[in-house]
Design a protein around this motif. Structure first.
Motif, mmCIF file in Angstrom:
data_model
loop_
_atom_site.group_PDB
_atom_site.id
_atom_site.type_symbol
_atom_site.label_atom_id
_atom_site.label_comp_id
_atom_site.label_asym_id
_atom_site.label_seq_id
_atom_site.Cartn_x
_atom_site.Cartn_y
_atom_site.Cartn_z
ATOM 1 N N GLY A 1 -1.578 -3.481 9.962
ATOM 2 C CA GLY A 1 -1.451 -2.908 8.613
ATOM 3 C C GLY A 1 -2.764 -2.314 8.138
ATOM 4 O O GLY A 1 -2.791 -1.303 7.433
ATOM 5 N N SER B 1 -3.062 6.854 4.704
ATOM 6 C CA SER B 1 -3.791 7.374 3.543
ATOM 7 C C SER B 1 -4.248 8.806 3.780
ATOM 8 O O SER B 1 -4.232 9.645 2.883
ATOM 9 C CB SER B 1 -4.988 6.492 3.210
ATOM 10 O OG SER B 1 -6.067 6.747 4.087
ATOM 11 N N ARG C 1 0.838 -1.208 0.000
ATOM 12 C CA ARG C 1 0.000 0.000 0.000
ATOM 13 C C ARG C 1 0.868 1.251 0.000
ATOM 14 O O ARG C 1 1.267 1.748 1.059
ATOM 15 C CB ARG C 1 -0.924 -0.014 1.225
ATOM 16 C CG ARG C 1 -1.815 -1.246 1.250
ATOM 17 C CD ARG C 1 -2.877 -1.243 2.317
ATOM 18 N NE ARG C 1 -3.987 -2.093 1.908
ATOM 19 C CZ ARG C 1 -5.136 -2.237 2.565
ATOM 20 N NH1 ARG C 1 -5.328 -1.593 3.694
ATOM 21 N NH2 ARG C 1 -6.085 -3.019 2.109
ATOM 22 N N SER D 1 -2.554 1.672 7.542
ATOM 23 C CA SER D 1 -2.669 2.138 6.149
ATOM 24 C C SER D 1 -3.809 3.139 5.998
ATOM 25 O O SER D 1 -3.722 4.061 5.182
ATOM 26 C CB SER D 1 -2.790 0.987 5.155
ATOM 27 O OG SER D 1 -3.901 0.179 5.424
ATOM 28 N N ALA E 1 1.760 4.982 0.099
ATOM 29 C CA ALA E 1 1.111 6.231 0.528
ATOM 30 C C ALA E 1 2.007 7.394 0.119
ATOM 31 O O ALA E 1 3.015 7.677 0.767
ATOM 32 C CB ALA E 1 0.894 6.225 2.038
ATOM 33 N N SER F 1 -3.758 -0.372 -3.851
ATOM 34 C CA SER F 1 -3.028 -1.487 -3.248
ATOM 35 C C SER F 1 -2.892 -2.648 -4.208
ATOM 36 O O SER F 1 -3.677 -2.805 -5.144
ATOM 37 C CB SER F 1 -3.692 -1.946 -1.946
ATOM 38 O OG SER F 1 -4.702 -2.898 -2.195
ATOM 39 N N ARG G 1 1.815 -4.949 4.286
ATOM 40 C CA ARG G 1 0.920 -5.564 5.277
ATOM 41 C C ARG G 1 0.790 -7.065 5.014
ATOM 42 O O ARG G 1 0.468 -7.460 3.889
ATOM 43 C CB ARG G 1 -0.448 -4.878 5.144
ATOM 44 C CG ARG G 1 -1.566 -5.535 5.907
ATOM 45 C CD ARG G 1 -2.931 -4.957 5.493
ATOM 46 N NE ARG G 1 -4.000 -5.599 6.225
ATOM 47 C CZ ARG G 1 -5.295 -5.546 5.891
ATOM 48 N NH1 ARG G 1 -5.676 -4.826 4.840
ATOM 49 N NH2 ARG G 1 -6.198 -6.174 6.590
ATOM 50 N N VAL H 1 3.490 0.855 2.833
ATOM 51 C CA VAL H 1 3.075 -0.076 3.889
ATOM 52 C C VAL H 1 3.041 -1.479 3.301
ATOM 53 O O VAL H 1 2.391 -1.723 2.284
ATOM 54 C CB VAL H 1 1.675 0.290 4.446
ATOM 55 C CG1 VAL H 1 1.241 -0.713 5.521
ATOM 56 C CG2 VAL H 1 1.677 1.709 5.009
#
Ligand code: IPM
Ligand code: MG
Length: 356
Positions: free
Chosen positions: A246, A254, A106, A250, A108, A265, A135, A133
């Protein structure tokens, strides 16, 4: 080239954001001479209402036969009364598990055009924020043993958080590999001062890190990490963490990028099929009003082109088009401020498509 894409629009704003992403894909197909074949399948509440289950076998088959999966969102108040197994969300969890998509990436990134939409002060944002991220997606409390039962003091319920070394090793490797191509720093987030599973997590991540001496590893407790993300987001490069942490971090990350409507993602595993979805939910409160932000889904398509199809130029083309539209001051309501031009979901999709 020819690509088969399973399209799972799902619930709430899922269909409207996916429709814009498909237009963008079509445009890429025309420009670069690729054939994208879309096959729609049911998932979540939409599937429950149509065929009575959250992940029909037909959907699983279509996903398995595809080169990649594009998913909108699942869930909504309509299905809140259902048991855990029957809920729309379980359909999503099952497809992640069936395809062994253990690595959820993910990114960001705060586009400089969206600085004003970021709730943090300029001096905290500095020259920008770019966090990835990583996760874990098929283990932990989401998939551990769970039950509700009669106890001494009324009903009791539990969900078990459990990780084994193999699960931790593979997600840690993913994070280190990604960090190698970025700023070479991994912050592993856990709650090792309290949880046994986090202590195994930390020990195992330390082991894996020995093979990545060029990457700096730091450990952080999740409560501190959630605070540090606001206090000093620039210290982060790659955040490696469990399924539950996560999910939470996340969403927080965001918001730093302006809106949850901005974050794409990719969910990847050992197999070749990747699943791509915006990190936001089905937003039932605004569904069908043509005001949701399709950018997270459109950027998820860019991730699909990059990670599943190895089409870097095409991915970049989409990302540049998004930046281009933002720098022309077009905004959906979630990232709007007084100097911008407000556009609908469909208009945002068309604007991005035109810039490709
Ligand atoms: C996400 C979502 C899902 C999750 C829900 C819809 C099951 O919040 O992808 O972040 O918790 O993984
Ligand atoms: Mg979430």
């Amino acid at each position: 080239m020819d690509f088969n894409i399973a399209v799972l629009k799902g619930d709430g704003i899922g269909p409207e954001v996916i429709n814009q992403a498909l237009l963008v894909l079509d445009k890429i197909g025309k420009k670069y001479n690729h054939q994208f074949d879309f096959k729609e399948a049911l998932i979540g509440g939409q599937a429950i209402d149509t065929v009575g289950e959250n992940l029909p076998k037909e959907t699983i088959d279509i996903c398995k036969e595809s080169d990649a999966i594009l998913l909108g969102a699942v869930g909504g108040p309509k299905w809140d009364g259902l048991s855990g197994e029957k809920r729309p969300e379980k359909g999503l969890l099952k497809i992640r598990k069936i395809l062994n998509l253990y690595a959820n990436i993910r990114p960001a990134i705060l586009f400089k055009e969206l600085k004003k939409a970021c709730p943090l002060k300029d001096e905290i944002i500095g020259d920008g924020i770019d966090i990835c991220v990583v996760r874990e997606l098929t283990g932990g409390i989401y998939f551990g043993e769970k039950a509700t039962r009669e106890g001494k003091n009324g009903k009791e319920a539990y969900d078990v958080e459990s990780y084994n070394e193999q699960e931790i090793i593979r997600i840690a490797k993913t994070a280190f590999e990604i960090a190698r191509k970025r700023n070479k720093k991994v912050v592993s987030v856990d709650k090792a001062n309290v949880l046994e599973s986090s202590r195994l997590w930390r020990k195992t991540v330390n082991e894996v890190s020995k093979k990545y001496e060029d990457v700096i590893l730091e450990h952080m407790y999740v409560d501190n990490a959630s605070m540090q993300l606001i206090k000093n987001p620039q210290q982060f490069d790659v955040i490696l963490t469990s399924n539950m942490f996560g999910d939470i971090l996340s969403d927080e990350a965001s918001m730093i990028t302006g809106s949850i409507g901005m974050l794409p993602s990719a969910s990847l595993g050992e197999g070749n099929i990747g699943l791509y979805e915006p990190i936001h939910g089905s937003a039932p409160d605004i569904a069908g009003q043509n005001k949701s932000n399709p950018i997270a889904t459109i950027l998820s398509v860019a991730m699909m082109l990059r990670h599943s199809f190895d089409l870097e130029d095409e991915a970049k083309d989409i990302e540049n088009a998004v930046v281009n539209v933002l720098s022309n001051n077009y905004r959906t309501i979630d990232i709007m401020d007084d100097k911008n031009k407000l556009v609908t979901t469909n208009e945002m999709g068309s604007l991005i498509m035109e810039k490709i």
